[in-house]
Design a protein around this motif. Sequence first.
Motif, PDB file in Angstrom:
ATOM      1  N   ALA A  68      14.316  33.603 113.351  1.00  0.00           N
ATOM      2  CA  ALA A  68      13.015  33.122 112.887  1.00  0.00           C
ATOM      3  C   ALA A  68      12.054  34.285 112.664  1.00  0.00           C
ATOM      4  CB  ALA A  68      12.441  32.141 113.901  1.00  0.00           C
ATOM      5  N   VAL A  69      12.080  35.252 113.562  1.00  0.00           N
ATOM      6  CA  VAL A  69      11.190  36.410 113.439  1.00  0.00           C
ATOM      7  C   VAL A  69      11.514  37.210 112.177  1.00  0.00           C
ATOM      8  CG1 VAL A  69      10.527  38.597 114.497  1.00  0.00           C
ATOM      9  CG2 VAL A  69      10.748  36.547 115.909  1.00  0.00           C
ATOM     10  N   ALA A  70      12.795  37.397 111.888  1.00  0.00           N
ATOM     11  CA  ALA A  70      13.188  38.131 110.685  1.00  0.00           C
ATOM     12  C   ALA A  70      12.739  37.403 109.423  1.00  0.00           C
ATOM     13  CB  ALA A  70      14.695  38.344 110.671  1.00  0.00           C
ATOM     14  N   ILE A  71      12.885  36.093 109.410  1.00  0.00           N
ATOM     15  CA  ILE A  71      12.470  35.302 108.247  1.00  0.00           C
ATOM     16  C   ILE A  71      10.971  35.433 108.026  1.00  0.00           C
ATOM     17  CG2 ILE A  71      12.244  32.943 107.359  1.00  0.00           C
ATOM     18  CD1 ILE A  71      14.885  32.353 108.903  1.00  0.00           C
ATOM     19  N   ARG A  72      10.211  35.301 109.093  1.00  0.00           N
ATOM     20  CA  ARG A  72       8.757  35.427 108.993  1.00  0.00           C
ATOM     21  C   ARG A  72       8.364  36.781 108.400  1.00  0.00           C
ATOM     22  NH1 ARG A  72       5.880  36.196 114.561  1.00  0.00           N
ATOM     23  NH2 ARG A  72       6.922  38.207 114.287  1.00  0.00           N
ATOM     24  N   GLU A  73       9.013  37.834 108.850  1.00  0.00           N
ATOM     25  CA  GLU A  73       8.683  39.169 108.358  1.00  0.00           C
ATOM     26  C   GLU A  73       9.083  39.354 106.895  1.00  0.00           C
ATOM     27  OE1 GLU A  73      10.573  41.672 111.213  1.00  0.00           O
ATOM     28  OE2 GLU A  73       9.015  41.362 112.744  1.00  0.00           O
ATOM     29  N   MET A  74      10.215  38.765 106.495  1.00  0.00           N
ATOM     30  CA  MET A  74      10.640  38.828 105.102  1.00  0.00           C
ATOM     31  C   MET A  74       9.617  38.177 104.181  1.00  0.00           C
ATOM     32  SD  MET A  74      14.704  37.941 105.225  1.00  0.00           S
ATOM     33  CE  MET A  74      15.927  39.128 105.769  1.00  0.00           C
ATOM     34  N   VAL A  75       9.139  36.996 104.588  1.00  0.00           N
ATOM     35  CA  VAL A  75       8.183  36.261 103.755  1.00  0.00           C
ATOM     36  C   VAL A  75       6.829  36.944 103.761  1.00  0.00           C
ATOM     37  CG1 VAL A  75       6.949  34.068 103.517  1.00  0.00           C
ATOM     38  CG2 VAL A  75       9.386  34.069 104.063  1.00  0.00           C
ATOM     39  N   ALA A  76       6.373  37.389 104.932  1.00  0.00           N
ATOM     40  CA  ALA A  76       5.054  38.020 105.030  1.00  0.00           C
ATOM     41  C   ALA A  76       4.990  39.331 104.246  1.00  0.00           C
ATOM     42  CB  ALA A  76       4.717  38.267 106.500  1.00  0.00           C
ATOM     43  N   SER A  77       6.100  40.065 104.238  1.00  0.00           N
ATOM     44  CA  SER A  77       6.117  41.356 103.537  1.00  0.00           C
ATOM     45  C   SER A  77       6.372  41.222 102.045  1.00  0.00           C
ATOM     46  CB  SER A  77       7.197  42.252 104.146  1.00  0.00           C
ATOM     47  OG  SER A  77       8.498  41.721 103.873  1.00  0.00           O
ATOM     48  N   GLY A  78       6.803  40.044 101.617  1.00  0.00           N
ATOM     49  CA  GLY A  78       7.139  39.856 100.208  1.00  0.00           C
ATOM     50  C   GLY A  78       8.554  40.272  99.866  1.00  0.00           C
ATOM     51  N   GLN A  79       9.351  40.628 100.895  1.00  0.00           N
ATOM     52  CA  GLN A  79      10.744  41.009 100.632  1.00  0.00           C
ATOM     53  C   GLN A  79      11.500  39.854  99.988  1.00  0.00           C
ATOM     54  OE1 GLN A  79      12.868  42.267 104.131  1.00  0.00           O
ATOM     55  NE2 GLN A  79      14.836  42.439 103.085  1.00  0.00           N
ATOM     56  N   HIS A  80      11.236  38.649 100.468  1.00  0.00           N
ATOM     57  CA  HIS A  80      11.790  37.432  99.868  1.00  0.00           C
ATOM     58  C   HIS A  80      10.720  36.353  99.885  1.00  0.00           C
ATOM     59  CE1 HIS A  80      15.908  38.801  99.494  1.00  0.00           C
ATOM     60  NE2 HIS A  80      15.915  39.186 100.751  1.00  0.00           N
ATOM     61  N   THR A  81      10.777  35.464  98.935  1.00  0.00           N
ATOM     62  CA  THR A  81       9.864  34.321  98.946  1.00  0.00           C
ATOM     63  C   THR A  81      10.424  33.244  99.867  1.00  0.00           C
ATOM     64  OG1 THR A  81      10.940  33.184  97.098  1.00  0.00           O
ATOM     65  CG2 THR A  81       9.219  34.799  96.557  1.00  0.00           C
ATOM     66  N   ALA A 132       5.909  31.648 109.134  1.00  0.00           N
ATOM     67  CA  ALA A 132       5.932  31.570 107.672  1.00  0.00           C
ATOM     68  C   ALA A 132       7.354  31.525 107.123  1.00  0.00           C
ATOM     69  CB  ALA A 132       5.191  32.758 107.074  1.00  0.00           C
ATOM     70  N   GLY A 133       7.677  30.409 106.464  1.00  0.00           N
ATOM     71  CA  GLY A 133       8.965  30.287 105.791  1.00  0.00           C
ATOM     72  C   GLY A 133      10.140  29.974 106.695  1.00  0.00           C
ATOM     73  N   GLY A 144       3.088  27.620 109.137  1.00  0.00           N
ATOM     74  CA  GLY A 144       3.908  27.984 107.983  1.00  0.00           C
ATOM     75  C   GLY A 144       5.370  27.618 108.069  1.00  0.00           C
ATOM     76  N   ALA A 145       5.772  26.878 109.120  1.00  0.00           N
ATOM     77  CA  ALA A 145       7.175  26.480 109.225  1.00  0.00           C
ATOM     78  C   ALA A 145       7.514  25.454 108.149  1.00  0.00           C
ATOM     79  CB  ALA A 145       7.461  25.903 110.605  1.00  0.00           C
ATOM     80  N   ILE A 146       8.766  25.448 107.742  1.00  0.00           N
ATOM     81  CA  ILE A 146       9.273  24.469 106.788  1.00  0.00           C
ATOM     82  C   ILE A 146      10.120  23.461 107.555  1.00  0.00           C
ATOM     83  CG2 ILE A 146      10.827  24.116 104.830  1.00  0.00           C
ATOM     84  CD1 ILE A 146       9.957  26.884 103.830  1.00  0.00           C
ATOM     85  N   ILE A 147       9.706  22.188 107.527  1.00  0.00           N
ATOM     86  CA  ILE A 147      10.496  21.154 108.188  1.00  0.00           C
ATOM     87  C   ILE A 147      11.740  20.928 107.346  1.00  0.00           C
ATOM     88  CG2 ILE A 147      10.516  18.834 109.135  1.00  0.00           C
ATOM     89  CD1 ILE A 147       8.489  20.833 110.411  1.00  0.00           C
ATOM     90  N   PHE A 148      12.880  21.360 107.864  1.00  0.00           N
ATOM     91  CA  PHE A 148      14.116  21.421 107.089  1.00  0.00           C
ATOM     92  C   PHE A 148      14.807  20.070 106.971  1.00  0.00           C
ATOM     93  CE2 PHE A 148      18.536  22.869 106.273  1.00  0.00           C
ATOM     94  CZ  PHE A 148      18.287  23.743 105.222  1.00  0.00           C
TER      95      PHE A 148
END
Length: 452
Positions: A14-27, A78-79, A121-125
Amino acid sequence: MMSKDTVAIHELTAVAIREMVASGQHTAEELAQAFLDYAEPLEEKLHAFAYLNREAVMVQAQILDRGRAIGGDLGKLAGVPIALKDAIDTFDMPTEFGSASLAGRQPRWDAKVAKLLRNQGAIIFGKTAMPAFCLGQPAQTRNPHNLEHTPGGSSSGSAAAVAAGMVPVAIGTQTAGSVIRPASFCGVIGFKPTRGLISRSGLQPLCDTIDQVGVFGRNIEDVALVAQTLIAADDDDATTKGVLPRVLVDTALSEPPFKPKFVFVKTPQWEQMDPEAREAFDALAEAMGEETPTIELPTVANTGIDNLKILMDAEFAVAMDEHMRHSGEQVDERTKSIVERGRQVNAFDYLKAKRAIEPVTAGFDEFFERFDAIITPASLGPAPKGLDSTGDSVMNALWSYTGMPAITLPLLQSEAGLPIGIQLVGARHDDARLLRTANWLINNFDAITGES
């Protein structure tokens, strides 16, 4: 589009995903699509979800990305795709409590926990499968480690989804053993915080006196982050009155000032354990040495377990009363029998069981003057074969009755490769300390047991 060659989607935290989205590495949209592409084929085998809708997931991700484009605050999750047990209301997805008698039930509002997750910013999957009303006919969810074995219950789908990498984190509920046991069977971390820290408003009522929310994840940081997000006061749940935010993540990841001290507790059900699991815990107790004493709880500990059954039966019957009067013919036979049993509980036994919670719980306070955590099995053994039962909650029931925080760690396994969880129990409201102790044990487990 995110390239699947650049990331193992099912291993993302979850932490990695948040950082990817926050940094713009991935949408968020790219990540959501990758998780869906991974999860959908698995779902055909595991049946972890009661509701999984690609469009519902993608709409949430697109909204998050639009917010980022205009400089909005994305939140601490986020994300991050998070699955919710089908006992938790969501305004945009059905919540059917695992029962055909509630097919198509669509809540008007989010449960408090769903709202808090979305606010960050979580996405209910999706909504994960569960036995009918948490106690009735088991869902057909399968254990990712062996499809012929149960994933446990009642948060079966949540545990299986995290274990399979369909989502990094999921939310469940526990009244007896519905977080700790499936986490043990599926080989993930399951955390049940102190009762009263997380709101139950918008959840299926099973036993209001005991019901709790729990978190599934694959590492302590993710679990602590999500639990920290969910801790909040809620006017609609009196048990959370006066609750203030807790700092769980920083404490959980910090180094303890002293080497944690444990006490190994054998419950009166020790002889009921699977022989292989019992041998594994005996070996662990020996490896931890004399500094970890072993204590056998007296049979009076069964009082707490018996009291929990009384409370569950009686309060479940009351919670189901209106539904049984209007739709009882559609309810499965297993649920009907539990409701009928609850109707037979007399007021004296019920009030006595409720009044005993505080003295039984207080009896453990002295443990934590000397020890950081109790170590005890998370289940009677590895996941049993078959899908007709979700296993026995006897190793969790006492800690559910007391409301003490508990966590299971996937550190042992059977010769057949099935997980066996180690349960740690902490002092009431000392959740951060319990998470830190759990993280220390994970990091030092190989050194303690002499494994490479």
